[in-house]
Scaffold this motif. Sequence first.
Motif, PDB file in Angstrom:
ATOM      1  N   GLN A  82     -60.457 -75.872  96.149  1.00 47.86           N
ATOM      2  CA  GLN A  82     -60.482 -77.039  96.774  1.00 47.86           C
ATOM      3  C   GLN A  82     -61.042 -78.267  96.044  1.00 47.86           C
ATOM      4  O   GLN A  82     -60.575 -79.352  95.893  1.00 47.86           O
ATOM      5  CB  GLN A  82     -61.255 -77.019  98.287  1.00 47.86           C
ATOM      6  CG  GLN A  82     -60.576 -76.114  99.283  1.00 47.86           C
ATOM      7  CD  GLN A  82     -61.583 -76.038 100.447  1.00 47.86           C
ATOM      8  OE1 GLN A  82     -62.707 -75.676 100.138  1.00 47.86           O
ATOM      9  NE2 GLN A  82     -60.915 -75.555 101.574  1.00 47.86           N
ATOM     10  N   THR A  94     -66.016 -71.674  90.566  1.00 52.82           N
ATOM     11  CA  THR A  94     -65.915 -70.453  91.134  1.00 52.82           C
ATOM     12  C   THR A  94     -67.220 -69.643  91.078  1.00 52.82           C
ATOM     13  O   THR A  94     -67.859 -69.363  91.913  1.00 52.82           O
ATOM     14  CB  THR A  94     -64.874 -69.256  90.858  1.00 52.82           C
ATOM     15  OG1 THR A  94     -63.564 -69.956  91.139  1.00 52.82           O
ATOM     16  CG2 THR A  94     -64.893 -68.248  91.662  1.00 52.82           C
ATOM     17  N   ALA A 154     -69.773 -71.982  92.861  1.00 51.02           N
ATOM     18  CA  ALA A 154     -69.614 -71.801  94.166  1.00 51.02           C
ATOM     19  C   ALA A 154     -69.907 -70.334  94.883  1.00 51.02           C
ATOM     20  O   ALA A 154     -70.490 -70.384  95.836  1.00 51.02           O
ATOM     21  CB  ALA A 154     -68.221 -71.869  94.716  1.00 51.02           C
ATOM     22  N   LEU A 180     -66.708 -80.440 101.972  1.00 51.90           N
ATOM     23  CA  LEU A 180     -66.132 -79.247 102.029  1.00 51.90           C
ATOM     24  C   LEU A 180     -67.318 -78.110 101.606  1.00 51.90           C
ATOM     25  O   LEU A 180     -67.092 -77.063 102.171  1.00 51.90           O
ATOM     26  CB  LEU A 180     -65.230 -79.158 100.549  1.00 51.90           C
ATOM     27  CG  LEU A 180     -63.910 -79.982 100.813  1.00 51.90           C
ATOM     28  CD1 LEU A 180     -63.188 -80.052  99.545  1.00 51.90           C
ATOM     29  CD2 LEU A 180     -63.066 -79.582 101.805  1.00 51.90           C
ATOM     30  N   VAL A 181     -68.348 -78.486 100.937  1.00 52.42           N
ATOM     31  CA  VAL A 181     -69.215 -77.310 100.420  1.00 52.42           C
ATOM     32  C   VAL A 181     -70.003 -77.077 101.868  1.00 52.42           C
ATOM     33  O   VAL A 181     -70.256 -75.843 102.360  1.00 52.42           O
ATOM     34  CB  VAL A 181     -70.251 -77.597  99.383  1.00 52.42           C
ATOM     35  CG1 VAL A 181     -71.482 -76.831  99.372  1.00 52.42           C
ATOM     36  CG2 VAL A 181     -69.478 -77.865  98.211  1.00 52.42           C
ATOM     37  N   ALA A 182     -70.298 -77.973 102.568  1.00 51.21           N
ATOM     38  CA  ALA A 182     -71.050 -77.883 104.000  1.00 51.21           C
ATOM     39  C   ALA A 182     -70.051 -77.015 104.700  1.00 51.21           C
ATOM     40  O   ALA A 182     -70.616 -76.332 105.852  1.00 51.21           O
ATOM     41  CB  ALA A 182     -71.439 -79.161 104.496  1.00 51.21           C
ATOM     42  N   GLY A 183     -68.856 -77.133 104.667  1.00 56.19           N
ATOM     43  CA  GLY A 183     -67.831 -76.378 105.510  1.00 56.19           C
ATOM     44  C   GLY A 183     -67.929 -76.841 106.866  1.00 56.19           C
ATOM     45  O   GLY A 183     -67.387 -76.022 107.689  1.00 56.19           O
ATOM     46  N   ASP A 212     -71.954 -70.103  98.367  1.00 56.94           N
ATOM     47  CA  ASP A 212     -71.232 -69.476  99.552  1.00 56.94           C
ATOM     48  C   ASP A 212     -70.288 -68.560  98.769  1.00 56.94           C
ATOM     49  O   ASP A 212     -69.082 -68.620  98.650  1.00 56.94           O
ATOM     50  CB  ASP A 212     -70.482 -70.603 100.149  1.00 56.94           C
ATOM     51  CG  ASP A 212     -69.869 -69.733 101.569  1.00 56.94           C
ATOM     52  OD1 ASP A 212     -69.810 -68.670 101.755  1.00 56.94           O
ATOM     53  OD2 ASP A 212     -69.426 -70.684 102.350  1.00 56.94           O
ATOM     54  N   ARG A 256     -66.690 -67.799 100.261  1.00 54.27           N
ATOM     55  CA  ARG A 256     -65.762 -69.034 100.075  1.00 54.27           C
ATOM     56  C   ARG A 256     -65.565 -69.519  98.729  1.00 54.27           C
ATOM     57  O   ARG A 256     -64.952 -70.480  98.291  1.00 54.27           O
ATOM     58  CB  ARG A 256     -66.010 -70.104 101.083  1.00 54.27           C
ATOM     59  CG  ARG A 256     -66.007 -69.763 102.474  1.00 54.27           C
ATOM     60  CD  ARG A 256     -66.430 -71.204 103.275  1.00 54.27           C
ATOM     61  NE  ARG A 256     -67.332 -71.971 102.518  1.00 54.27           N
ATOM     62  CZ  ARG A 256     -67.088 -73.470 102.736  1.00 54.27           C
ATOM     63  NH1 ARG A 256     -66.107 -73.991 102.926  1.00 54.27           N
ATOM     64  NH2 ARG A 256     -68.137 -74.188 102.289  1.00 54.27           N
ATOM     65  N   GLU A 283     -76.314 -76.010  94.866  1.00 53.35           N
ATOM     66  CA  GLU A 283     -75.125 -77.180  95.441  1.00 53.35           C
ATOM     67  C   GLU A 283     -75.214 -78.148  94.346  1.00 53.35           C
ATOM     68  O   GLU A 283     -73.886 -78.727  94.100  1.00 53.35           O
ATOM     69  CB  GLU A 283     -75.476 -77.369  96.751  1.00 53.35           C
ATOM     70  CG  GLU A 283     -74.432 -78.554  97.476  1.00 53.35           C
ATOM     71  CD  GLU A 283     -74.745 -79.108  98.623  1.00 53.35           C
ATOM     72  OE1 GLU A 283     -74.367 -80.140  98.806  1.00 53.35           O
ATOM     73  OE2 GLU A 283     -75.338 -78.161  99.575  1.00 53.35           O
ATOM     74  N   VAL A 287     -62.070 -70.212  97.088  1.00 52.73           N
ATOM     75  CA  VAL A 287     -61.234 -71.163  98.083  1.00 52.73           C
ATOM     76  C   VAL A 287     -62.017 -72.460  97.775  1.00 52.73           C
ATOM     77  O   VAL A 287     -61.080 -73.484  97.454  1.00 52.73           O
ATOM     78  CB  VAL A 287     -61.212 -70.806  99.380  1.00 52.73           C
ATOM     79  CG1 VAL A 287     -60.915 -71.782 100.334  1.00 52.73           C
ATOM     80  CG2 VAL A 287     -60.397 -69.512 100.014  1.00 52.73           C
ATOM     81  N   LEU A 288     -63.276 -72.413  97.610  1.00 51.01           N
ATOM     82  CA  LEU A 288     -63.912 -73.791  97.454  1.00 51.01           C
ATOM     83  C   LEU A 288     -63.728 -74.069  96.141  1.00 51.01           C
ATOM     84  O   LEU A 288     -63.412 -75.453  95.970  1.00 51.01           O
ATOM     85  CB  LEU A 288     -65.473 -73.515  97.906  1.00 51.01           C
ATOM     86  CG  LEU A 288     -66.236 -74.544  97.765  1.00 51.01           C
ATOM     87  CD1 LEU A 288     -65.756 -75.538  98.834  1.00 51.01           C
ATOM     88  CD2 LEU A 288     -67.715 -74.074  98.110  1.00 51.01           C
TER      89      LEU A 288
END
Length: 185
Positions: free
Chosen positions: A152, A135, A138, A182-185, A142, A145, A80, A148-149
């Motif tokens: 974002q 990407t 990320a 956003l990462v924590a979603g 995750d 995601r 992270e 998408v992450l």
Amino acid sequence: MALRTRTETKLLDAADELFFTRGIAATPIDAVLERAGVSAATLYRGYPSKDALVAATLERRHAAWIETWDAAVAAQTNDEGRLLAIFDALDAFRSQPAGSRWCAFLGSAAEYADAPPEVDAAIHRDTDSMRARLTGFAAAVDPARAEVLADQLVLVVTGDLAMRLRSPAHTSRVARDVAAALVAG
């Protein structure tokens, strides 16, 4: 004929400083030549046009940016942290002598309604590499995601860079917090 390294550095330094503080359209090539202390003939031996000089300046800036980002990533101890290191890198890059009041790539994109191919390629290379790197980072956080992450986070980074125009003292702290949410979603 290629330029000598020292001459090329002087030209790119002058172009970087003037294009990304005054603006590309507002900076005549004569101002770059004067700042660099070189002749037009010397410039055109290495760069056939102002647009080619802009593209070369962006390419050099991109390499410096990636180096700064890599250092910020290397300082992290978990996935992270590596993903969010882009925000540390933004602040670190801005504090360097070549750092500008906001993003040279966004500024260049804004100045050209229809960017010449070499400038367009440099702008897209920056965006594409940012998205690809985010990407990848990320995916470690995750995988489901990751794309998408990354999209974002590109949006958060872009907004963060734009805020630097509104507030010269702006740091990436709030953008990093938004990205962490956003990462924590």
